[in-house]
Design an enzyme around this catalytic site. Structure first.
Site, PDB file in Angstrom:
ATOM      1  CE1 TYR A   1       3.402  -1.858   5.690  1.00 53.39           C
ATOM      2  CE2 TYR A   1       4.466  -0.014   6.785  1.00 53.39           C
ATOM      3  CZ  TYR A   1       3.332  -0.644   6.342  1.00 53.39           C
ATOM      4  OH  TYR A   1       2.106  -0.057   6.538  1.00 53.39           O
TER       5      TYR A   1
ATOM      6  CG  HIS B   1       1.591   0.515   3.370  1.00 57.28           C
ATOM      7  ND1 HIS B   1       2.711  -0.176   2.931  1.00 57.28           N
ATOM      8  CD2 HIS B   1       2.044   1.709   3.816  1.00 57.28           C
ATOM      9  CE1 HIS B   1       3.785   0.572   3.096  1.00 57.28           C
ATOM     10  NE2 HIS B   1       3.409   1.726   3.625  1.00 57.28           N
ATOM     11  CB  VAL B   2      -3.550   3.138   0.619  1.00 55.23           C
ATOM     12  CG1 VAL B   2      -3.983   4.524   0.141  1.00 55.23           C
ATOM     13  CG2 VAL B   2      -3.405   2.186  -0.570  1.00 55.23           C
TER      14      VAL B   2
ATOM     15  CE1 TYR C   1       8.872   0.751  -5.517  1.00 60.69           C
ATOM     16  CE2 TYR C   1      10.031   2.472  -6.700  1.00 60.69           C
ATOM     17  CZ  TYR C   1       9.865   1.144  -6.383  1.00 60.69           C
ATOM     18  OH  TYR C   1      10.709   0.205  -6.912  1.00 60.69           O
TER      19      TYR C   1
END
Length: 207
Positions: A143, A147-148, A139
């Site tokens: 995009y 997602h991880v 963060y």
């Protein structure tokens, strides 16, 4: 005297103007974003932009990279796929988890994922124990589809710095403690000098 020179190169193709700017050396500013800042500055900015994430949907719909999927959960509510990150080099574990439904960390509603199942899958495939995996979200993200990232601790992953990376286990614990956690606390992140979002914060007198 023989010298061993190590050169690391990142190739992005096709490269957009955003990619080019991302890798240029620039001044960086730290932003301390409150929930009010998110609602009044960040969210309107995101909504005004035309970020293309069709490539994400192509993967989720198995129109692309279907043969590279390492693990998947097809559940329509909490499902996801685990695929190699574009930074994958065959020598370091560098994976990307894409939920079927995307959201934003600041809104406090990322999908709750069974990290134990994922760690087991990665360990079985690559032989890396969970104690040597870094599992985190960005963060601001590059995009806007939640997602991880999964990387080995021995890999100096871009974007794993303290002002951008949030460990998934911590995020899940914070939300279990308080589902509104990320609407009550400020989030710190870095923005480069040429980024439009920085200009929005400057115009609002927040920088």
């Amino acid at each position: 005297i023989a010298l061993l020179i190590s050169i690391k190169t990142t190739v992005v193709y096709p490269a957009t103007e955003k990619h080019l700017q991302k890798y240029l050396r620039q001044e960086v500013h730290l932003i301390r974003e409150t929930w009010e800042d998110y609602k009044n500055i960040t969210l309107p900015f995101i909504q005004s932009q035309s970020f293309s994430i069709q490539w994400v949907y192509n993967i989720l719909e198995k129109k692309a990279e279907a043969d590279r999927i390492i693990y998947e959960n097809p559940d329509p509510s909490n499902g996801f796929v685990l695929v190699p990150d574009f930074k994958w080099n065959q020598n370091q574990v560098c994976l990307l988890l894409l939920p079927l439904k995307g959201s934003c960390l600041s809104e406090g509603n990322p999908e709750e994922m069974s990290t134990s199942v994922l760690i087991e899958a990665v360990t079985k495939r690559f032989g890396v124990p969970g104690s040597q995996l870094r599992i985190y979200l960005h963060y601001q993200p590059s995009y806007y589809h939640l997602h991880v990232h999964f990387t080995a601790l021995g890999y100096d992953a871009p974007g794993s710095s303290v002002e951008r990376a949030h460990l998934l286990a911590d995020v899940i614990d914070n939300l279990a403690m308080d589902s509104m956690y990320y609407q009550k606390r400020a989030l710190t992140f870095a923005l480069r000098a040429d980024e439009l979002l920085l200009k929005k914060f400057q115009e609002a007198g927040r920088v």
